[in-house]
Write a protein that holds these residues in place. Structure first.
Motif, PDB file in Angstrom:
ATOM      1  N   LEU A 353       7.647 -17.393   0.384  1.00 49.98           N
ATOM      2  CA  LEU A 353       6.318 -16.820   0.605  1.00 49.98           C
ATOM      3  C   LEU A 353       6.050 -15.648  -0.320  1.00 49.98           C
ATOM      4  CD1 LEU A 353       6.209 -16.736   4.486  1.00 49.98           C
ATOM      5  CD2 LEU A 353       4.656 -17.971   2.972  1.00 49.98           C
ATOM      6  N   GLY A 354       7.102 -14.813  -0.489  1.00 53.36           N
ATOM      7  CA  GLY A 354       6.824 -13.482  -1.034  1.00 53.36           C
ATOM      8  C   GLY A 354       6.923 -13.347  -2.525  1.00 53.36           C
ATOM      9  N   GLY A 355       6.188 -14.123  -3.281  1.00 54.74           N
ATOM     10  CA  GLY A 355       6.119 -13.835  -4.706  1.00 54.74           C
ATOM     11  C   GLY A 355       5.212 -12.620  -4.894  1.00 54.74           C
ATOM     12  N   THR A 356       5.839 -11.447  -5.023  1.00 58.11           N
ATOM     13  CA  THR A 356       4.986 -10.252  -5.184  1.00 58.11           C
ATOM     14  C   THR A 356       4.458 -10.227  -6.603  1.00 58.11           C
ATOM     15  OG1 THR A 356       7.014  -9.065  -5.553  1.00 58.11           O
ATOM     16  CG2 THR A 356       5.996  -8.779  -3.434  1.00 58.11           C
ATOM     17  N   THR A 357       3.246  -9.727  -6.733  1.00 57.93           N
ATOM     18  CA  THR A 357       2.626  -9.739  -8.053  1.00 57.93           C
ATOM     19  C   THR A 357       2.667  -8.373  -8.737  1.00 57.93           C
ATOM     20  OG1 THR A 357       0.531  -9.376  -6.964  1.00 57.93           O
ATOM     21  CG2 THR A 357       1.075 -11.638  -7.541  1.00 57.93           C
ATOM     22  N   GLY A 358       2.790  -7.318  -7.922  1.00 55.01           N
ATOM     23  CA  GLY A 358       2.716  -5.981  -8.523  1.00 55.01           C
ATOM     24  C   GLY A 358       3.973  -5.624  -9.292  1.00 55.01           C
ATOM     25  N   PRO A 359       3.990  -4.448  -9.907  1.00 58.10           N
ATOM     26  CA  PRO A 359       5.169  -4.004 -10.665  1.00 58.10           C
ATOM     27  C   PRO A 359       6.336  -3.683  -9.736  1.00 58.10           C
ATOM     28  CG  PRO A 359       3.529  -2.244 -10.518  1.00 58.10           C
ATOM     29  CD  PRO A 359       2.902  -3.447  -9.909  1.00 58.10           C
ATOM     30  N   ALA A 360       7.550  -3.719 -10.308  1.00 57.57           N
ATOM     31  CA  ALA A 360       8.732  -3.431  -9.504  1.00 57.57           C
ATOM     32  C   ALA A 360       8.799  -1.937  -9.186  1.00 57.57           C
ATOM     33  CB  ALA A 360       9.980  -3.854 -10.272  1.00 57.57           C
ATOM     34  N   ALA A 361       9.464  -1.638  -8.059  1.00 60.21           N
ATOM     35  CA  ALA A 361       9.662  -0.230  -7.703  1.00 60.21           C
ATOM     36  C   ALA A 361      10.650   0.390  -8.685  1.00 60.21           C
ATOM     37  CB  ALA A 361      10.207  -0.150  -6.283  1.00 60.21           C
ATOM     38  N   GLY A 412      24.300  -6.644   6.715  1.00 64.04           N
ATOM     39  CA  GLY A 412      25.200  -7.635   6.119  1.00 64.04           C
ATOM     40  C   GLY A 412      24.682  -8.188   4.801  1.00 64.04           C
ATOM     41  N   VAL A 413      23.374  -8.167   4.619  1.00 62.20           N
ATOM     42  CA  VAL A 413      22.836  -8.767   3.381  1.00 62.20           C
ATOM     43  C   VAL A 413      22.092  -7.745   2.531  1.00 62.20           C
ATOM     44  CG1 VAL A 413      22.574 -11.039   4.459  1.00 62.20           C
ATOM     45  CG2 VAL A 413      20.647  -9.450   4.457  1.00 62.20           C
ATOM     46  N   ILE A 414      22.253  -6.467   2.890  1.00 58.55           N
ATOM     47  CA  ILE A 414      21.404  -5.464   2.227  1.00 58.55           C
ATOM     48  C   ILE A 414      21.565  -5.491   0.704  1.00 58.55           C
ATOM     49  CG2 ILE A 414      23.030  -3.524   2.470  1.00 58.55           C
ATOM     50  CD1 ILE A 414      20.378  -1.888   3.229  1.00 58.55           C
ATOM     51  N   ASP A 415      22.768  -5.836   0.235  1.00 55.68           N
ATOM     52  CA  ASP A 415      22.968  -5.848  -1.217  1.00 55.68           C
ATOM     53  C   ASP A 415      22.242  -6.998  -1.902  1.00 55.68           C
ATOM     54  OD1 ASP A 415      24.473  -3.594  -0.999  1.00 55.68           O
ATOM     55  OD2 ASP A 415      26.373  -4.685  -0.766  1.00 55.68           O
ATOM     56  N   THR A 416      21.810  -7.963  -1.132  1.00 55.21           N
ATOM     57  CA  THR A 416      21.117  -9.097  -1.755  1.00 55.21           C
ATOM     58  C   THR A 416      19.597  -8.978  -1.598  1.00 55.21           C
ATOM     59  OG1 THR A 416      21.065 -10.451   0.234  1.00 55.21           O
ATOM     60  CG2 THR A 416      23.076 -10.568  -1.090  1.00 55.21           C
ATOM     61  N   LEU A 417      19.137  -7.936  -0.907  1.00 58.56           N
ATOM     62  CA  LEU A 417      17.686  -7.793  -0.723  1.00 58.56           C
ATOM     63  C   LEU A 417      17.035  -7.394  -2.042  1.00 58.56           C
ATOM     64  CD1 LEU A 417      17.423  -5.909   2.722  1.00 58.56           C
ATOM     65  CD2 LEU A 417      17.182  -8.356   2.272  1.00 58.56           C
ATOM     66  N   ASP A 418      15.811  -7.875  -2.240  1.00 56.34           N
ATOM     67  CA  ASP A 418      15.067  -7.552  -3.460  1.00 56.34           C
ATOM     68  C   ASP A 418      14.356  -6.210  -3.250  1.00 56.34           C
ATOM     69  OD1 ASP A 418      13.494  -7.418  -5.679  1.00 56.34           O
ATOM     70  OD2 ASP A 418      12.369  -9.261  -5.273  1.00 56.34           O
ATOM     71  N   LEU A 419      15.154  -5.126  -3.402  1.00 56.08           N
ATOM     72  CA  LEU A 419      14.615  -3.796  -3.072  1.00 56.08           C
ATOM     73  C   LEU A 419      13.541  -3.331  -4.051  1.00 56.08           C
ATOM     74  CD1 LEU A 419      17.952  -2.087  -1.992  1.00 56.08           C
ATOM     75  CD2 LEU A 419      16.141  -2.992  -0.520  1.00 56.08           C
ATOM     76  N   ALA A 420      13.484  -3.981  -5.188  1.00 54.03           N
ATOM     77  CA  ALA A 420      12.451  -3.615  -6.158  1.00 54.03           C
ATOM     78  C   ALA A 420      11.081  -4.107  -5.700  1.00 54.03           C
ATOM     79  CB  ALA A 420      12.794  -4.189  -7.525  1.00 54.03           C
ATOM     80  N   HIS A 421      11.095  -5.052  -4.797  1.00 58.10           N
ATOM     81  CA  HIS A 421       9.843  -5.598  -4.268  1.00 58.10           C
ATOM     82  C   HIS A 421       9.905  -5.569  -2.747  1.00 58.10           C
ATOM     83  CE1 HIS A 421      10.245  -7.405  -8.316  1.00 58.10           C
ATOM     84  NE2 HIS A 421       8.967  -7.060  -8.382  1.00 58.10           N
ATOM     85  N   PRO A 422       9.480  -4.458  -2.130  1.00 60.38           N
ATOM     86  CA  PRO A 422       9.597  -4.328  -0.678  1.00 60.38           C
ATOM     87  C   PRO A 422       9.012  -5.519   0.088  1.00 60.38           C
ATOM     88  CG  PRO A 422       8.917  -2.252  -1.642  1.00 60.38           C
ATOM     89  CD  PRO A 422       8.930  -3.252  -2.758  1.00 60.38           C
ATOM     90  N   ARG A 457       2.230  -7.612  -0.276  1.00 65.97           N
ATOM     91  CA  ARG A 457       2.559  -8.605  -1.281  1.00 65.97           C
ATOM     92  C   ARG A 457       2.028  -8.263  -2.675  1.00 65.97           C
ATOM     93  NH1 ARG A 457       1.477 -14.730   0.406  1.00 65.97           N
ATOM     94  NH2 ARG A 457       2.922 -15.727  -1.033  1.00 65.97           N
ATOM     95  N   ASP A 458       0.812  -7.833  -2.738  1.00 63.13           N
ATOM     96  CA  ASP A 458       0.208  -7.628  -4.053  1.00 63.13           C
ATOM     97  C   ASP A 458       0.268  -6.172  -4.514  1.00 63.13           C
ATOM     98  OD1 ASP A 458      -0.356 -10.317  -4.107  1.00 63.13           O
ATOM     99  OD2 ASP A 458      -2.216 -10.010  -2.976  1.00 63.13           O
ATOM    100  N   ASP A 459       1.034  -5.369  -3.746  1.00 68.54           N
ATOM    101  CA  ASP A 459       1.061  -3.954  -4.085  1.00 68.54           C
ATOM    102  C   ASP A 459       2.212  -3.579  -5.007  1.00 68.54           C
ATOM    103  OD1 ASP A 459      -1.138  -3.572  -2.491  1.00 68.54           O
ATOM    104  OD2 ASP A 459       0.061  -3.125  -0.712  1.00 68.54           O
ATOM    105  N   GLY A 460       3.081  -4.543  -5.277  1.00 68.17           N
ATOM    106  CA  GLY A 460       4.215  -4.228  -6.129  1.00 68.17           C
ATOM    107  C   GLY A 460       5.150  -3.254  -5.461  1.00 68.17           C
ATOM    108  N   GLY A 461       5.941  -2.522  -6.262  1.00 67.58           N
ATOM    109  CA  GLY A 461       6.962  -1.664  -5.701  1.00 67.58           C
ATOM    110  C   GLY A 461       6.535  -0.228  -5.536  1.00 67.58           C
ATOM    111  N   ALA A 462       5.455   0.161  -6.216  1.00 66.28           N
ATOM    112  CA  ALA A 462       5.039   1.566  -6.157  1.00 66.28           C
ATOM    113  C   ALA A 462       4.104   1.748  -4.970  1.00 66.28           C
ATOM    114  CB  ALA A 462       4.337   1.956  -7.456  1.00 66.28           C
ATOM    115  N   LEU A 463       4.701   2.036  -3.835  1.00 70.44           N
ATOM    116  CA  LEU A 463       3.895   2.037  -2.618  1.00 70.44           C
ATOM    117  C   LEU A 463       3.550   3.454  -2.180  1.00 70.44           C
ATOM    118  CD1 LEU A 463       5.852  -0.741  -0.749  1.00 70.44           C
ATOM    119  CD2 LEU A 463       3.593  -0.934  -1.808  1.00 70.44           C
ATOM    120  N   ALA A 464       2.301   3.628  -1.778  1.00 74.40           N
ATOM    121  CA  ALA A 464       1.857   4.922  -1.271  1.00 74.40           C
ATOM    122  C   ALA A 464       1.815   4.861   0.255  1.00 74.40           C
ATOM    123  CB  ALA A 464       0.467   5.232  -1.824  1.00 74.40           C
TER     124      ALA A 464
END
Ligand code: ADP
Ligand code: MG
Length: 573
Positions: A353-361, A412-422, A457-464
């Motif tokens: 589902l989560g193809g984020t479109t914004g820039p990475a954090a 348990g899976v935190i290292d595999t999370l895509d942290l650049a894209h919340p 989804r569309d906010d990318g990684g730079a979240l306010a």
């Protein structure tokens, strides 16, 4: 004795009149305890042989449940475990016997044999064409040990079906009696009991089995069996019963068989299903191919726990008889077991589902996000005993463990999370929660985090703070949509909704993330404290009603705990 009856001596008559009232295809003749097809008069003139069976009651659904087109024409029911009288059987014969005659199918017990036998003789004297067959499928008692011969057990129901299908196909009485006489010796049955049964009029069980004991080779009248032994696995018990039948009936390897797994009245369907699986395997171990399988409580001993296994050698003709249609209400579908693996796996999701479109954090933001997730998880794990105790007071005590499980799964899976894209990371979290957290909170948190993810989804990684406030609000709405609760219903929403409001307000005022989150925590705390005064209307707390008052809602408390773990992480943001 505790039974759902009106009076111990009215069990049989109450049951028979209820059966007839419940099913307009049946009639009863109450004076003699006879249940018969409602169209018995038409059947009598149809040129088809009538079939009568019966015996003492207590074996339900036998035998009245097998009355219907394609099986019995009538069943005669004696008192519990008591053979019906000659006159009762005779009355049944007179009711249903037409020019084609009548076959009596009788389980081999002395009382039944005598009462049915004398009735048949009298009826013949009256000019009626009556034949009788005895069913003696029990193999538990060694041949010759009892002069009365082997007992009739669950195999009798197979005889009802075979004879019923044959009679319906127009077989003459002589040919029908011959067909049944050939079939009966091919049937072998042996049972085990886990508990005894109580005849209503006696009020006490006929024998007592200790915890962990089973009785092998018992009959269906609450009589003890041939040996008493410690309980074993379903596999071992089924193997033993199948082995005994194979030996007694000398069924050679390679033979196709029909297998009937019968519950004795007090056996849950799940256990019967397990025994059926074990019995099919046990047959396989003897080289027998189970062509057809019947599983259910066909012929019982009141509420006895336990089962019997019946094997009959299977010809095409037998299978055709078993599969012929019938209107008898207690006959169950004939199953065909399979050797092939019967498992499937669900297809993978069509697309993530989560193809984020914004820039990475940026790395700093990723670090904060990582710390926030860890902090939330740690807080929930530490709060487990407190949440468990709280949910035990007002619910079922599983919330603490549920939240801890969710937290551990995420860690348990935190290292595999895509942290650049919340958004992507939270979607992963949602699917983890879905799989790992049960109860009510599992799906609600999964919906919450999925809605938050979709909103970001569309906010990318730079979240306010404003993005998070909007996403949080959308999470709350998902919980409301899914669970149907709102503010003041004493649920997690009484913490979530005030927090959402506070976040939105803080965002509009342009305060820092740390400050906005602190205000959200305060609002959640206040909302949670309020819940102690509210009447529960949702979840398991609603079952305890007033007793919940004075305690805060555990779900709301949990929200306050994990929210409370966030401001410290964002303190300089
Ligand atoms: P269960 O009641 O199935 O044991 P959990 O223990 O997982 O559920 O969760 C209990 C919490 O779930 C409650 O304290 C309450 O906050 C929350 N809850 C119950 N029903 C709802 C609902 N319909 N909407 C939102 N939250 C709910
Ligand atoms: Mg609970």
């Amino acid at each position: 004795m505790k039974k759902l009856i009106n009076a111990p001596d009215a069990v049989t008559s109450d049951m028979l009149s209820a059966l007839a009232r419940s099913d307009n295809r049946l009639l009863i003749e109450p004076d003699h305890g006879i249940v018969l097809r409602a169209d018995y008069l038409a059947h009598r003139e149809s040129g088809k042989v009538a079939l009568i069976s019966g015996g003492g009651s207590g074996h339900e659904p036998a035998h009245a449940g097998y009355v219907g087109k394609g099986m019995l024409t009538a069943a005669v029911a004696g008192e519990v475990f008591t053979s019906p009288s000659v006159d009762a059987v005779l009355a049944a014969i007179r009711l249903v016997t037409g020019p084609a005659g009548c076959l009596l199918i009788v389980k081999n017990y002395t009382g039944d044999r005598l009462n049915f036998g004398v009735a048949a003789a009298i009826a013949r004297g009256e000019g009626l064409n009556v034949a009788m067959v005895l069913v003696d499928d029990d193999i538990a008692i060694p041949a010759g040990k009892s002069r009365a011969g082997a007992r009739g057990l669950a195999g009798t129901v197979l005889v009802h079906k075979v004879a019923g299908a044959s009679a319906e196909a127009g077989t003459s009485l002589d040919a029908l009696a011959a067909e049944v006489q050939t079939f009966v010796p091919q049937i072998g049955t042996m049972g085990i009991g886990l508990s005894a049964c109580t005849v209503p009029a006696a009020g006490k069980p006929s024998f007592v089995l200790g915890d962990g004991e089973v009785e092998y080779g018992l009959g269906i009248h609450g009589e003890p069996g041939v040996s008493r032994e410690p309980i074993d696995t379903a596999d071992a018990i089924a193997a033993r019963l199948v082995g005994a039948i194979v030996a007694a009936k000398q069924i050679p390897a390679g033979k196709p068989v029909v297998l009937l797994v019968n519950g004795l009245g007090g056996t849950p369907p799940a256990e019967l299903a397990i025994v059926a699986g074990s019995a099919v395997a046990a047959c396989g171990a003897h080289g027998l191919h189970v062509r057809r399988l019947l599983v259910g409580s066909f012929l019982t001993a009141i509420e006895m726990a336990g089962c019997s296994i019946t094997l009959a050698t299977a010809s095409d003709a037998l299978i055709e008889r078993l599969e012929a249609s019938t209107e008898a209400s207690a006959w169950l579908p004939v199953l065909t077991p399979s050797d092939a693996s019967r498992t499937v796996t669900p297809p993978p999701p069509a697309a993530a589902l989560g193809g984020t479109t914004g820039p990475a954090a940026d790395p700093a933001a990723q670090k904060i996000f990582d710390a926030a997730i860890r902090s939330v998880a740690k807080a929930l794990i530490e709060a487990e005993p407190m949440l468990t105790a709280l949910d035990a007071k007002v619910g079922d005590g599983d919330l603490g463990i549920s939240m801890m499980r969710g937290a551990q799964a995420v860690l348990g899976v935190i290292d595999t999370l895509d942290l650049a894209h919340p958004a992507a990371a939270l979607e992963q979290v949602s699917s983890l929660l879905r799989r790992n957290v049960g109860g009510t909170s599992g799906p609600l948190y999964a919906a919450f985090s999925l809605a938050v993810a979709l909103s970001l989804r569309d906010d990318g990684g730079a979240l306010a703070l404003a993005d998070w406030a909007r996403a949080f609000d959308s999470g709350c709405r998902a919980v409301m949509d899914l669970g149907g609760a709102g503010k003041g219903d004493r649920t997690m929403l009484d913490a979530l909704l005030p927090a959402a409001e506070a976040l939105a307000k803080a965002a509009s005022e342009g305060v820092s993330a740390g400050e906005g989150l602190s205000r959200a925590v305060q609002a959640a705390r206040a909302g949670t404290n309020e819940t102690a005064r509210l009447d529960p209307r949702f979840g398991r707390s609603s079952y305890v009603g007033d007793r919940a008052i004075g305690h805060v809602d555990p779900g709301a408390e949990a929200v306050t705990i994990w929210l409370g773990a966030l401001p410290g992480i964002f303190v300089n943001q």
